[in-house]
Write a protein that holds these residues in place. Sequence first.
Motif, mmCIF file in Angstrom:
data_model
loop_
_atom_site.group_PDB
_atom_site.id
_atom_site.type_symbol
_atom_site.label_atom_id
_atom_site.label_comp_id
_atom_site.label_asym_id
_atom_site.label_seq_id
_atom_site.Cartn_x
_atom_site.Cartn_y
_atom_site.Cartn_z
ATOM 1 N N ARG A 1 14.708 66.098 82.471
ATOM 2 C CA ARG A 1 15.645 64.992 82.214
ATOM 3 C C ARG A 1 15.692 64.657 80.726
ATOM 4 N N SER A 2 14.620 64.961 80.006
ATOM 5 C CA SER A 2 14.647 64.730 78.561
ATOM 6 C C SER A 2 15.666 65.641 77.889
ATOM 7 N N VAL A 3 15.846 66.845 78.438
ATOM 8 C CA VAL A 3 16.853 67.764 77.907
ATOM 9 C C VAL A 3 18.247 67.235 78.217
ATOM 10 N N MET A 4 18.443 66.779 79.448
ATOM 11 C CA MET A 4 19.742 66.231 79.825
ATOM 12 C C MET A 4 20.130 65.073 78.919
ATOM 13 N N SER A 5 19.169 64.250 78.556
ATOM 14 C CA SER A 5 19.464 63.117 77.690
ATOM 15 C C SER A 5 19.749 63.556 76.261
ATOM 16 N N ALA A 6 19.153 64.680 75.838
ATOM 17 C CA ALA A 6 19.300 65.119 74.450
ATOM 18 C C ALA A 6 20.615 65.822 74.179
ATOM 19 N N ILE A 7 21.127 66.581 75.145
ATOM 20 C CA ILE A 7 22.327 67.388 74.909
ATOM 21 C C ILE A 7 23.578 66.515 74.835
ATOM 22 N N ASP A 8 24.593 67.039 74.153
ATOM 23 C CA ASP A 8 25.861 66.304 74.016
ATOM 24 C C ASP A 8 26.792 66.556 75.194
ATOM 25 N N ILE A 9 26.848 67.799 75.661
ATOM 26 C CA ILE A 9 27.677 68.179 76.797
ATOM 27 C C ILE A 9 26.834 69.035 77.730
ATOM 28 N N ILE A 10 27.353 69.320 78.917
ATOM 29 C CA ILE A 10 26.596 70.070 79.917
ATOM 30 C C ILE A 10 27.251 71.427 80.131
ATOM 31 N N ASP A 11 26.484 72.484 79.898
ATOM 32 C CA ASP A 11 26.925 73.845 80.192
ATOM 33 C C ASP A 11 26.218 74.317 81.458
ATOM 34 N N VAL B 1 27.243 74.364 69.801
ATOM 35 C CA VAL B 1 26.163 75.342 69.719
ATOM 36 C C VAL B 1 25.325 75.223 70.982
ATOM 37 N N GLN B 2 25.175 76.326 71.701
ATOM 38 C CA GLN B 2 24.304 76.370 72.876
ATOM 39 C C GLN B 2 22.890 76.710 72.401
ATOM 40 N N PHE B 3 21.936 75.840 72.697
ATOM 41 C CA PHE B 3 20.561 76.106 72.309
ATOM 42 C C PHE B 3 19.891 76.863 73.447
ATOM 43 N N GLY B 4 20.238 78.136 73.552
ATOM 44 C CA GLY B 4 19.664 78.994 74.571
ATOM 45 C C GLY B 4 20.541 79.126 75.799
ATOM 46 N N SER B 5 20.373 80.260 76.487
ATOM 47 C CA SER B 5 21.023 80.531 77.765
ATOM 48 C C SER B 5 19.918 80.683 78.810
ATOM 49 N N GLU B 6 19.784 79.692 79.662
ATOM 50 C CA GLU B 6 18.711 79.565 80.647
ATOM 51 C C GLU B 6 17.321 79.411 80.019
ATOM 52 N N PRO B 7 17.189 78.651 78.947
ATOM 53 C CA PRO B 7 15.855 78.438 78.377
ATOM 54 C C PRO B 7 14.956 77.601 79.282
ATOM 55 N N TRP C 1 20.283 82.584 70.767
ATOM 56 C CA TRP C 1 19.811 83.426 71.873
ATOM 57 C C TRP C 1 18.301 83.565 71.810
ATOM 58 N N PHE C 2 17.620 83.217 72.906
ATOM 59 C CA PHE C 2 16.174 83.374 72.988
ATOM 60 C C PHE C 2 15.783 84.788 73.399
ATOM 61 N N GLY C 3 16.614 85.446 74.195
ATOM 62 C CA GLY C 3 16.252 86.760 74.704
ATOM 63 C C GLY C 3 15.270 86.640 75.858
ATOM 64 N N PHE C 4 14.672 87.767 76.236
ATOM 65 C CA PHE C 4 13.825 87.809 77.417
ATOM 66 C C PHE C 4 12.387 88.232 77.120
ATOM 67 N N ASN C 5 12.084 88.437 75.853
ATOM 68 C CA ASN C 5 10.782 89.009 75.521
ATOM 69 C C ASN C 5 9.863 88.051 74.774
ATOM 70 N N GLY C 6 10.202 86.774 74.772
ATOM 71 C CA GLY C 6 9.376 85.826 74.045
ATOM 72 C C GLY C 6 9.534 86.000 72.539
ATOM 73 N N VAL D 1 22.560 72.932 76.081
ATOM 74 C CA VAL D 1 21.714 73.977 76.646
ATOM 75 C C VAL D 1 22.475 74.545 77.830
ATOM 76 N N SER D 2 22.551 75.866 77.937
ATOM 77 C CA SER D 2 23.329 76.507 79.002
ATOM 78 C C SER D 2 22.366 76.967 80.097
#
Length: 358
Positions: free
Chosen positions: A226-236, A175-181, A142-147, A212-213
């Motif tokens: 698109r670099s993120v799309m290529s890096a992830i294993d599945i799409i959330d 493992v989701q690397f962030g929610s709306e990062p 979780w990244f959160g909203f406050n940096g 990444v979600s």
Amino acid sequence: MNSFLRTCVRLLFAIVVFRSFSGASPVNSTKTIDDDDEQENNVSDRLTGCFPGIGFQMPQSPPSSLDGWWCNLNSEYAFVGFSYEVEQCQSFSTLKRDFTDIKQRFRGRYVRIYGACDRKGFYDDVINAAWQTGIGIHALIWFGFNGGSAWKTRRDALVGTLYSNRLAKFVVRVVQFGSEPLFDGVLSPNDLAEQVRELKARIGSLRIQVTVSDMAYSYQKSGEARSVMSAIDIIDVHMLPFFANDASTARNAWPIVQRDLNWFIQNGEGKKIYFSQNGWPSVTYPGVEPNSKNAVANVQNERDYYNLLDAHCSYLKSVPGGGVGWFAHIYSDNQEPGYGIYDTRGNLKFPFSPRVTC
């Protein structure tokens, strides 16, 4: 401010821009859904001989190998489980009770963690509760909203738990690397993609996938994504059609759902798709307000949205990559107001027994 409220504030802005481009514990045991003669009550063998298949009998101890353990992703379409917010830092007993309810009452196979609890040992509790109840986990950094850099501490703590807890690799599928990062811009798309690749390398021996979600718009706003799309294993995918500026009622929301889904089908490199943050609110309040004057938020529309997904089960099953599995966001209104299947008193807001196969 509640984390989901803050998320929806950002969603309101996102969808407007996009269009310019183009808990209380459950106490009742009411059995769920509209009676549907076509509802399949007999689940195929492929869902009983693998984890976390419906009817799968958990062994007393983990096997020596992951070979043959996980169900094929092709079986994970239609309803797969709940998003479950953990900012309350639920106790082990609460996690076990809720996971049991998700598994036994709703035939859920997964819990998608949302938010963060930084209590030491919390993810051990999640993992141990999941093992004891026979349910899989989509974990979250979780990244959160406050940096800030708290996400690095959370990442390292989670990785440590995944290796130290002998049960982890048998219950944590993703493992989701962030929610709306991407939408939040917490890292540049290329830096986020690099972080995803590094995490994949760190936990690769555990055979846990990384994603990444996020929303379709988040990928669309930057060509570098698109670099993120290529890096992830599945799409959330975050699928919250209530916020579209052409929204009306949930029964009429399929074109909105299909619009974003089609983008992921066309640009997702054939990868497995889940609707991870997915639902329709039963109430509005500041931060959870529609962009369309015709959008209706009430319990009936929350119910109708999930019935809409059930009605399109065969289509979701046919989507390339193994079909679309969807989570209900969220388990209880005590976790996120208006989106829970349970209200704040622990009562089901409406009959809920979504299709798990078709």
